[in-house]
Write a protein that holds these residues in place. Structure first.
Motif, mmCIF file in Angstrom:
data_model
loop_
_atom_site.group_PDB
_atom_site.id
_atom_site.type_symbol
_atom_site.label_atom_id
_atom_site.label_comp_id
_atom_site.label_asym_id
_atom_site.label_seq_id
_atom_site.Cartn_x
_atom_site.Cartn_y
_atom_site.Cartn_z
ATOM 1 N N ASP A 280 3.002 -9.695 4.704
ATOM 2 C CA ASP A 280 3.251 -9.261 3.331
ATOM 3 C C ASP A 280 3.846 -10.361 2.450
ATOM 4 O OD1 ASP A 280 2.470 -6.649 4.063
ATOM 5 O OD2 ASP A 280 4.471 -6.239 4.832
ATOM 6 N N ASN B 135 -2.366 -1.799 -0.858
ATOM 7 C CA ASN B 135 -1.117 -1.458 -0.163
ATOM 8 C C ASN B 135 -0.351 -0.441 -0.991
ATOM 9 O OD1 ASN B 135 0.607 -3.104 -2.090
ATOM 10 N ND2 ASN B 135 -0.652 -4.745 -1.200
ATOM 11 N N SER C 244 -5.755 0.612 2.792
ATOM 12 C CA SER C 244 -4.360 0.965 3.016
ATOM 13 C C SER C 244 -4.258 2.396 3.518
ATOM 14 C CB SER C 244 -3.538 0.819 1.728
ATOM 15 O OG SER C 244 -2.179 1.138 1.965
ATOM 16 N N HIS D 139 -3.241 -1.980 5.760
ATOM 17 C CA HIS D 139 -1.820 -1.853 5.438
ATOM 18 C C HIS D 139 -1.366 -0.475 5.913
ATOM 19 C CE1 HIS D 139 1.665 -3.333 3.210
ATOM 20 N NE2 HIS D 139 1.878 -2.074 2.827
ATOM 21 N N GLY E 27 2.398 -4.101 6.850
ATOM 22 C CA GLY E 27 2.902 -2.872 6.235
ATOM 23 C C GLY E 27 4.314 -2.491 6.614
#
Length: 432
Positions: A11, A85, A139, A256, A292
């Protein structure tokens, strides 16, 4: 296909500009990334100048950074990006579209968000010297309003992210099942649903199943939680992988996902994530790039392909955002005219709780691998440290970790998948 090298990080939550001369340790990290043909990261921000409205719900912190910070991220050597995300929709559809515009203005190759579901689901393509690389991004952590919507003959689709929904069911023994039914009846939790069923508007639940609030329960002989990818989303994503395999030499899937396995710590991925990742490899993906939970998860080698369940953080600067909407302050019982610094200090209890106190948040890896003739020929792991304990003005930039602590920890997590990590001179290797 000649040998192609790839490297992936987790990230990027960037809230401060990278100085003209970088920082102590910047070049060492960047040189490793630049040495690879393909460099991937997850952009866990929206990038615009307040070109959208704050959403009613956020990914935890309303994440917005000035677009010029995209230039800073590129200085590390990245050339392909995920934008799907739980922060993608922090500033609504306006923020989604503005971020896309600023990425395109810089010629950045990305996937995961779009003006509608078809665009958000679509692979992006990066042409390198020896291989064409496709990236499909999704995501599994999102609010419903963040998911992109499909177009119809009458209306345009909704801008947003490529969603991977989850089907979750709780299996419980007969005694627990009956107790839930009794509680729901006494409190009238499903009185409106019962009326709808009685009037024929809603079908009754299948025998042996029961919905308690938003959760689904199944009568069984023991108690456990079952999760699996939503079939429609899994089918759509698998179809994009199959299409990308026809158009590219290497297919990457970015996912994610925050969810952990039931009753397990955050470093153990949820059951549905394992199912999803393996299904993506079955569909033709060459590597799964997970992120994530803001900490490391184990690595699985499935059918010769690496599944990084979470690479952890790469840039993590949550305490130095420049703005937050009034919603953030009111949720903490603070006045509408609160300053961001005061809000952050309140949220972290002056640095005594939250991410700043959790060691796994500040340790990560850069996962590198090579592809040759459709095979992964080696995995290399470079540990990074994000500076736990530094002041908020300096914490969160990645530096190489010169030691074995993070790799030994990752080796423990990966052992559950039968993966062995060999450590030499502060670098990890998975022999294939």
């Amino acid at each position: 296909m000649a040998k192609t090298s790839l490297i992936a990080t987790g990230d990027v939550f960037i809230t401060r500009r990278l100085g003209a001369n970088g920082y102590d340790g910047f070049e060492e990290v960047a040189e490793i990334i630049r040495a690879h043909d393909v460099g991937f990261t997850n952009l866990e921000m929206t990038f615009h100048d307040a070109e959208g409205f704050p959403a009613a719900e956020s990914g935890g912190t309303w994440a917005m950074m000035e677009p010029a910070a995209l230039d800073d991220v590129q200085r590390y050597g990245f050339n392909i990006y995920n934008t799907a995300n739980n922060h993608s929709g922090d500033y609504g559809t306006g923020g989604v579209l503005a971020t896309i515009r600023h990425l395109k203005e810089r010629g950045m190759v990305f996937s995961g968000t779009g003006a509608n579901l078809a665009e958000a689901s679509r692979p992006c393509y990066l042409d390198t010297k020896y291989a064409r690389v496709a990236l499909i991004s999704a995501s599994a952590s999102f609010h419903a309003a963040e998911a992109a919507g499909s177009q119809s003959p009458d209306l345009p689709g909704r801008p947003g992210l490529n969603p991977l929904g989850t089907v979750k069911r709780y299996h419980v023994d007969p005694e627990t099942f009956r107790s839930l039914e009794e509680i729901a009846y006494k409190l009238g939790i499903h009185s409106s649903q019962s009326a709808s069923i009685k009037n024929g508007y809603t079908s009754p639940p299948p025998e042996g199943t029961f919905k308690f609030g938003a959760e689904n329960f199944v009568m069984d002989t023991e108690n456990f939680q079952e999760t699996r990818p939503a079939p429609g989303d899994m089918k759509r994503i698998a179809a994009e992988i199959e299409e990308a395999k026809k158009q590219a030499d290497i297919v990457l899937v970015s996912i994610h996902a925050h969810a952990a396995k039931a009753l397990c710590p955050q470093n153990i991925p949820a059951e549905f994530l394992e199912t999803f990742a393996r299904a993506c490899v079955d569909a033709g993906a060459d590597a799964i790039l997970g992120h994530g939970p803001h900490e490391l998860r184990g690595i699985e080698i499935y059918k010769g392909k690496p599944i990084f369940y979470s690479l952890g953080n790469f840039i993590f600067q949550t305490e130095t955002v420049s703005t937050q909407p009034v919603d953030a302050y009111l949720k903490k019982g603070m006045p509408a005219d609160t300053k961001v610094g005061a809000y952050m200090a309140n949220r972290s209890a002056n640095g005594t709780r939250g991410y700043g106190t959790q060691k796994p948040i500040w340790k990560a890896v850069m996962g590198a691998f090579t592809m040759e003739d459709d095979k992964v020929t080696g995995v290399t792991l470079y540990p990074v440290d994000l500076g736990m304990g530094m002041p908020s003005s300096k914490i969160g930039w990645p530096r190489m970790e010169h030691g074995n602590e993070t790799l030994e920890y990752l080796a423990e997590l990966s052992a559950a998948y039968g993966t062995k990590i060999r450590i030499e001179n502060g670098v990890g290797y998975i022999d294939l």
